[in-house]
Scaffold this motif. Sequence first.
Motif, short mmCIF file in Angstrom:
data_model
loop_
_atom_site.label_atom_id
_atom_site.label_comp_id
_atom_site.label_asym_id
_atom_site.label_seq_id
_atom_site.Cartn_x
_atom_site.Cartn_y
_atom_site.Cartn_z
N ALA A 33 0.86 -1.18 0.00
CA ALA A 33 0.00 0.00 0.00
C ALA A 33 0.89 1.23 0.00
O ALA A 33 2.01 1.19 0.52
CB ALA A 33 -0.91 0.00 1.23
N ALA A 34 0.41 2.31 -0.59
CA ALA A 34 1.20 3.54 -0.64
C ALA A 34 0.32 4.72 -0.25
O ALA A 34 -0.87 4.76 -0.57
CB ALA A 34 1.77 3.75 -2.04
N LEU A 35 0.92 5.68 0.43
CA LEU A 35 0.28 6.93 0.79
C LEU A 35 1.19 8.07 0.34
O LEU A 35 2.41 7.98 0.46
CB LEU A 35 0.04 7.03 2.29
CG LEU A 35 -0.93 6.01 2.89
CD1 LEU A 35 -0.92 6.10 4.41
CD2 LEU A 35 -2.33 6.24 2.35
N ALA A 36 0.59 9.14 -0.15
CA ALA A 36 1.34 10.31 -0.63
C ALA A 36 1.12 11.47 0.33
O ALA A 36 0.01 11.69 0.82
CB ALA A 36 0.88 10.68 -2.03
N TYR A 37 2.20 12.25 0.56
CA TYR A 37 2.14 13.40 1.46
C TYR A 37 2.75 14.62 0.77
O TYR A 37 3.68 14.50 -0.01
CB TYR A 37 2.91 13.12 2.75
CG TYR A 37 2.31 12.01 3.57
CD1 TYR A 37 1.35 12.29 4.53
CD2 TYR A 37 2.68 10.69 3.37
CE1 TYR A 37 0.79 11.27 5.28
CE2 TYR A 37 2.12 9.66 4.11
CZ TYR A 37 1.17 9.96 5.06
OH TYR A 37 0.60 8.96 5.80
N ASP A 38 2.23 15.79 1.12
CA ASP A 38 2.80 17.04 0.59
C ASP A 38 3.95 17.50 1.47
O ASP A 38 4.31 16.85 2.44
CB ASP A 38 1.72 18.12 0.42
CG ASP A 38 1.15 18.63 1.74
OD1 ASP A 38 1.70 18.32 2.83
OD2 ASP A 38 0.15 19.36 1.69
N LYS A 39 4.53 18.66 1.15
CA LYS A 39 5.69 19.18 1.88
C LYS A 39 5.37 19.50 3.34
O LYS A 39 6.27 19.56 4.18
CB LYS A 39 6.26 20.41 1.19
CG LYS A 39 5.33 21.59 1.14
CD LYS A 39 5.99 22.78 0.44
CE LYS A 39 5.09 23.97 0.35
NZ LYS A 39 4.66 24.53 1.59
N ASP A 40 4.09 19.70 3.65
CA ASP A 40 3.68 20.00 5.03
C ASP A 40 3.28 18.76 5.81
O ASP A 40 2.81 18.86 6.94
CB ASP A 40 2.51 20.99 5.01
CG ASP A 40 2.90 22.32 4.37
OD1 ASP A 40 4.02 22.80 4.64
OD2 ASP A 40 2.08 22.87 3.59
N GLY A 41 3.43 17.59 5.18
CA GLY A 41 3.09 16.34 5.86
C GLY A 41 1.62 15.98 5.80
O GLY A 41 1.18 15.06 6.47
#
Length: 77
Positions: A33-41
């Motif tokens: 499974a994968a989760l994506a995060y932005d620069k602010d978490g």
Amino acid sequence: MQEKQADGDRKVARLEISPRDVTIHTGEKVVFAALAYDKDGQMVSGVKFTWDGSDEEKKRKMSVSPRGVFSSGRRSP
């Protein structure tokens, strides 16, 4: 809850893939499974992932399904 356009415009800065470290034996399967995060978490929704794999020792590609399922092959009877 409806996603706002600003949410869709966020860029992915980090991916988390689980399980991180896994050992499986012939005939076993593992689901990644994968989760994506932005620069602010903050989690970025709507990201589509494409899976593939390789056996570095044998220098060959391995098959991973679009849903992240990897099968190590068949056990010998």
